[in-house]
Write an enzyme that holds these catalytic residues in place. Structure first.
Site, PDB file in Angstrom:
ATOM      1  N   ALA A  50     -23.377  92.003 -25.769  1.00 10.10           N
ATOM      2  CA  ALA A  50     -21.958  92.625 -26.283  1.00 10.10           C
ATOM      3  C   ALA A  50     -21.231  91.709 -24.553  1.00 10.10           C
ATOM      4  CB  ALA A  50     -22.191  93.946 -25.808  1.00 10.10           C
ATOM      5  N   ALA A  51     -22.336  91.038 -24.047  1.00  8.62           N
ATOM      6  CA  ALA A  51     -21.750  90.501 -23.046  1.00  8.62           C
ATOM      7  C   ALA A  51     -21.861  89.115 -23.749  1.00  8.62           C
ATOM      8  CB  ALA A  51     -22.982  90.089 -21.923  1.00  8.62           C
ATOM      9  N   GLN A  71     -20.162  85.405 -25.928  1.00  6.53           N
ATOM     10  CA  GLN A  71     -19.553  85.350 -26.195  1.00  6.53           C
ATOM     11  C   GLN A  71     -18.972  86.048 -27.524  1.00  6.53           C
ATOM     12  OE1 GLN A  71     -19.191  81.161 -27.619  1.00  6.53           O
ATOM     13  NE2 GLN A  71     -20.604  81.212 -28.817  1.00  6.53           N
ATOM     14  N   GLY A 117     -19.068  88.857 -28.934  1.00  9.83           N
ATOM     15  CA  GLY A 117     -18.654  90.111 -27.976  1.00  9.83           C
ATOM     16  C   GLY A 117     -17.680  90.237 -27.457  1.00  9.83           C
ATOM     17  N   ARG A 129     -40.469  78.127 -37.172  1.00  8.18           N
ATOM     18  CA  ARG A 129     -38.914  79.111 -37.453  1.00  8.18           C
ATOM     19  C   ARG A 129     -39.313  80.504 -37.841  1.00  8.18           C
ATOM     20  NH1 ARG A 129     -37.505  79.910 -44.119  1.00  8.18           N
ATOM     21  NH2 ARG A 129     -39.538  79.715 -44.541  1.00  8.18           N
ATOM     22  N   VAL A 143     -24.963  89.802 -37.502  1.00 10.14           N
ATOM     23  CA  VAL A 143     -23.942  89.299 -36.886  1.00 10.14           C
ATOM     24  C   VAL A 143     -25.177  88.039 -36.193  1.00 10.14           C
ATOM     25  CG1 VAL A 143     -22.167  88.235 -36.463  1.00 10.14           C
ATOM     26  CG2 VAL A 143     -22.018  90.404 -36.749  1.00 10.14           C
ATOM     27  N   GLY A 144     -26.211  88.648 -35.777  1.00  8.60           N
ATOM     28  CA  GLY A 144     -26.859  88.060 -35.066  1.00  8.60           C
ATOM     29  C   GLY A 144     -28.008  86.796 -36.080  1.00  8.60           C
ATOM     30  N   ASP A 168     -17.755  82.532 -43.276  1.00  6.35           N
ATOM     31  CA  ASP A 168     -18.191  81.556 -44.196  1.00  6.35           C
ATOM     32  C   ASP A 168     -17.234  81.400 -45.264  1.00  6.35           C
ATOM     33  OD1 ASP A 168     -20.686  80.626 -43.493  1.00  6.35           O
ATOM     34  OD2 ASP A 168     -21.255  82.631 -43.813  1.00  6.35           O
ATOM     35  N   HIS A 179     -26.201  82.837 -45.503  1.00  6.75           N
ATOM     36  CA  HIS A 179     -26.162  82.751 -44.579  1.00  6.75           C
ATOM     37  C   HIS A 179     -26.281  80.854 -43.542  1.00  6.75           C
ATOM     38  CE1 HIS A 179     -22.931  82.183 -40.653  1.00  6.75           C
ATOM     39  NE2 HIS A 179     -24.216  82.350 -40.506  1.00  6.75           N
TER      40      HIS A 179
HETATM   41  P1  NAX Z   1     -24.624  84.481 -26.867  1.00  4.27           P
HETATM   42  O1  NAX Z   1     -25.754  84.379 -27.006  1.00  4.27           O
HETATM   43  O2  NAX Z   1     -22.729  84.056 -26.658  1.00  4.27           O
HETATM   44  O3  NAX Z   1     -25.140  86.305 -27.323  1.00  4.27           O
HETATM   45  C1  NAX Z   1     -25.448  86.843 -27.184  1.00  4.27           C
HETATM   46  C2  NAX Z   1     -26.308  87.996 -26.447  1.00  4.27           C
HETATM   47  O4  NAX Z   1     -26.684  88.595 -26.930  1.00  4.27           O
HETATM   48  C3  NAX Z   1     -26.298  87.541 -25.227  1.00  4.27           C
HETATM   49  O5  NAX Z   1     -25.708  88.451 -24.618  1.00  4.27           O
HETATM   50  C4  NAX Z   1     -27.587  88.619 -25.069  1.00  4.27           C
HETATM   51  O6  NAX Z   1     -28.062  89.516 -23.995  1.00  4.27           O
HETATM   52  C5  NAX Z   1     -27.575  89.508 -26.404  1.00  4.27           C
HETATM   53  N1  NAX Z   1     -29.082  89.667 -26.273  1.00  4.27           N
HETATM   54  C6  NAX Z   1     -30.433  88.891 -26.975  1.00  4.27           C
HETATM   55  N2  NAX Z   1     -31.024  89.866 -27.177  1.00  4.27           N
HETATM   56  C7  NAX Z   1     -30.368  91.171 -27.208  1.00  4.27           C
HETATM   57  C8  NAX Z   1     -31.098  92.512 -28.016  1.00  4.27           C
HETATM   58  N3  NAX Z   1     -32.316  92.608 -28.203  1.00  4.27           N
HETATM   59  N4  NAX Z   1     -29.851  93.841 -27.488  1.00  4.27           N
HETATM   60  C9  NAX Z   1     -28.782  93.642 -27.368  1.00  4.27           C
HETATM   61  N5  NAX Z   1     -28.827  91.920 -26.691  1.00  4.27           N
HETATM   62  C10 NAX Z   1     -29.264  91.392 -27.438  1.00  4.27           C
HETATM   63  O7  NAX Z   1     -24.212  84.685 -28.651  1.00  4.27           O
HETATM   64  P2  NAX Z   1     -22.844  84.892 -29.538  1.00  4.27           P
HETATM   65  O8  NAX Z   1     -22.498  83.792 -29.924  1.00  4.27           O
HETATM   66  O9  NAX Z   1     -22.107  85.831 -29.088  1.00  4.27           O
HETATM   67  O10 NAX Z   1     -23.708  84.915 -31.073  1.00  4.27           O
HETATM   68  C11 NAX Z   1     -24.578  86.215 -31.373  1.00  4.27           C
HETATM   69  C12 NAX Z   1     -25.234  85.922 -33.103  1.00  4.27           C
HETATM   70  O11 NAX Z   1     -24.431  85.767 -33.410  1.00  4.27           O
HETATM   71  C13 NAX Z   1     -26.153  84.816 -33.036  1.00  4.27           C
HETATM   72  O12 NAX Z   1     -27.191  85.167 -33.845  1.00  4.27           O
HETATM   73  C14 NAX Z   1     -25.454  83.834 -33.436  1.00  4.27           C
HETATM   74  O13 NAX Z   1     -26.453  82.265 -34.424  1.00  4.27           O
HETATM   75  C15 NAX Z   1     -24.746  84.411 -34.733  1.00  4.27           C
HETATM   76  N6  NAX Z   1     -23.559  84.096 -35.288  1.00  4.27           N
HETATM   77  C16 NAX Z   1     -23.521  84.789 -37.050  1.00  4.27           C
HETATM   78  C17 NAX Z   1     -22.850  84.135 -37.202  1.00  4.27           C
HETATM   79  C18 NAX Z   1     -22.463  84.364 -38.689  1.00  4.27           C
HETATM   80  O14 NAX Z   1     -21.532  84.323 -39.690  1.00  4.27           O
HETATM   81  N7  NAX Z   1     -23.253  85.860 -39.087  1.00  4.27           N
HETATM   82  C19 NAX Z   1     -21.615  82.953 -37.045  1.00  4.27           C
HETATM   83  C20 NAX Z   1     -21.183  83.619 -35.245  1.00  4.27           C
HETATM   84  C21 NAX Z   1     -22.447  83.235 -35.037  1.00  4.27           C
HETATM   85  O15 NAX Z   1     -23.105  81.959 -34.774  1.00  4.27           O
END
Ligand code: NAX
Length: 329
Positions: free
Chosen positions: A12-13, A15, A17, A98, A129-130, A159, A187
């Site tokens: 949630a914290a 970008q 989020g 990987r 999403v992650g 996409d 993805h």
């Molecule tokens: P950020 O690094 O800005 O934020 C990720 C947040 O997740 C951080 O605040 C971190 O503290 C938190 N986090 C890490 N481990 C955690 C856990 N175990 N429990 C709860 N929170 C946790 O990344 P952001 O730009 O917000 O991207 C988030 C994810 O989306 C990344 O994995 C990124 O690769 C993925 N994406 C997926 C896309 C898709 O189309 N499926 C596109 C956009 C993005 O690249």
């Protein structure tokens, strides 16, 4: 008044989020008449930042926001959850192989799947999403044996939207008049954006696809590598467009896709289109508003598309084998 829907957002914290929470709270995801209770899950080091976001959410005084709670424990964060957006993930660090990446994410999505299994509401819907989103969804689903696997989905809507915008630019057709595009597979850069069944205004998408040089050297790689191009230009990965896609995915899933169109989502395969059962792969999908995705069946897949789909699905199979051998599923 309707009972608030519990929406848990992980990461949630981060970008995405930050781009996501205000729109959910404003009613853009579940509708202006549906109050939401936001539950933010973060790692302990990022809880303070999440608290800052929660203060800003309060300061918006959204009529649809019934409350915000912050957690660093997935068991508490997913207790009673109706909609879970799993955004937080472990990014690939320098020198990380990987297998290390998959293992690190298994350490996140395994426990989150178990927490969802233990405490989620019976109708829970999950969007991962992650990244690697498809395989993270597979890990979470595999760790939630009491929740139907079809409730765990991976996001390929960004996409899909990127493909729509590329076709609009190429054809001079408004995005609103482009229908039935499909993202197949993973993805990742191996994904296959399929134009062959699309309607581009009054023209069949196959007509555009007949320009094979544009299709293979421009359209497909531009869509597949758009994320990298944005990182290069912006110095940070897609955030607002990713949040927008997540909202659209959940909105269409819960409220329904428009008549005469479909969208794309990573879904648990039951063997459709030759995708091995139990992989989370992107398909053309519709929803009638009853909260279940339905894979569009019966599309003819020509040799060109078959090869592209098979290549992306092969990558998904490899990822599954890797997480299986790590004991994560
Ligand atoms: P950020 O690094 O800005 O934020 C990720 C947040 O997740 C951080 O605040 C971190 O503290 C938190 N986090 C890490 N481990 C955690 C856990 N175990 N429990 C709860 N929170 C946790 O990344 P952001 O730009 O917000 O991207 C988030 C994810 O989306 C990344 O994995 C990124 O690769 C993925 N994406 C997926 C896309 C898709 O189309 N499926 C596109 C956009 C993005 O690249």
């Amino acid at each position: 008044m309707t009972e608030p829907v519990n929406v848990t957002v992980t990461g949630a914290a981060g970008q995405i989020g930050y781009a996501l929470l205000f729109r959910i709270a404003a009613g853009e995801m579940l509708g202006a008449d549906t109050p939401v209770r936001l539950r933010l899950l973060e790692i302990p080091q990022a809880v303070a930042a999440a608290e800052g976001t929660a203060m800003e959410l309060d300061d918006c005084a959204f009529p649809t926001l019934a409350g915000v709670e912050i957690f660093d424990d997935p068991v508490k964060a997913f207790d009673g959850v109706d909609v879970a957006l799993l955004v937080g993930a472990r990014p690939r660090g320098a020198g990380m192989e990987r297998a290390d990446l998959l293992e690190a994410n298994g350490g996140i999505f395994g426990p989150q799947g178990r927490a969802i299994n233990e405490g989620a509401a019976s109708g829970v819907r999950v969007l991962v999403v992650g990244n690697p989103a498809n395989t993270n969804a597979l890990i979470a689903a595999s760790n939630a044996p009491d929740v139907p696997a079809t409730r765990f989905t991976a996001m390929t809507r960004l996409d899909h939207n990127r493909a729509l915008s590329q076709v609009a630019a190429k054809s001079g057709t408004a995005v609103a008049n482009i229908k039935k595009l499909t993202i197949w597979g993973n993805h990742s850069a191996s994904q296959y954006p399929d134009l062959f069944h699309a309607e581009v205004g009054s023209r069949p998408g196959a007509e555009l696809a007949a320009d094979r040089a544009w299709l293979t050297d421009d359209f497909i790689p531009t869509v597949a590598k758009r994320g990298a191009a944005i990182i290069q230009a912006r110095g940070a990965s897609s955030a607002a467009s990713a949040a927008n896609a997540a909202i659209a995915h959940v909105r269409d899933w819960t409220l329904g896709t428009p008549e005469g169109d479909w969208t794309s989502a990573g879904l648990w395969s039951s063997g459709e289109y030759g995708v091995p059962e139990g992989l989370v792969s992107s398909f053309p999908v519709t929803s009638d508003g009853s909260g279940e995705w339905k894979i569009v069946e019966g599309l003819e897949i020509d040799e060109f598309s078959r090869g592209r789909i098979d290549a992306s699905v092969a990558e998904l199979s490899e990822e599954r084998d890797a997480v299986r051998s790590l004991g994560l599923i």
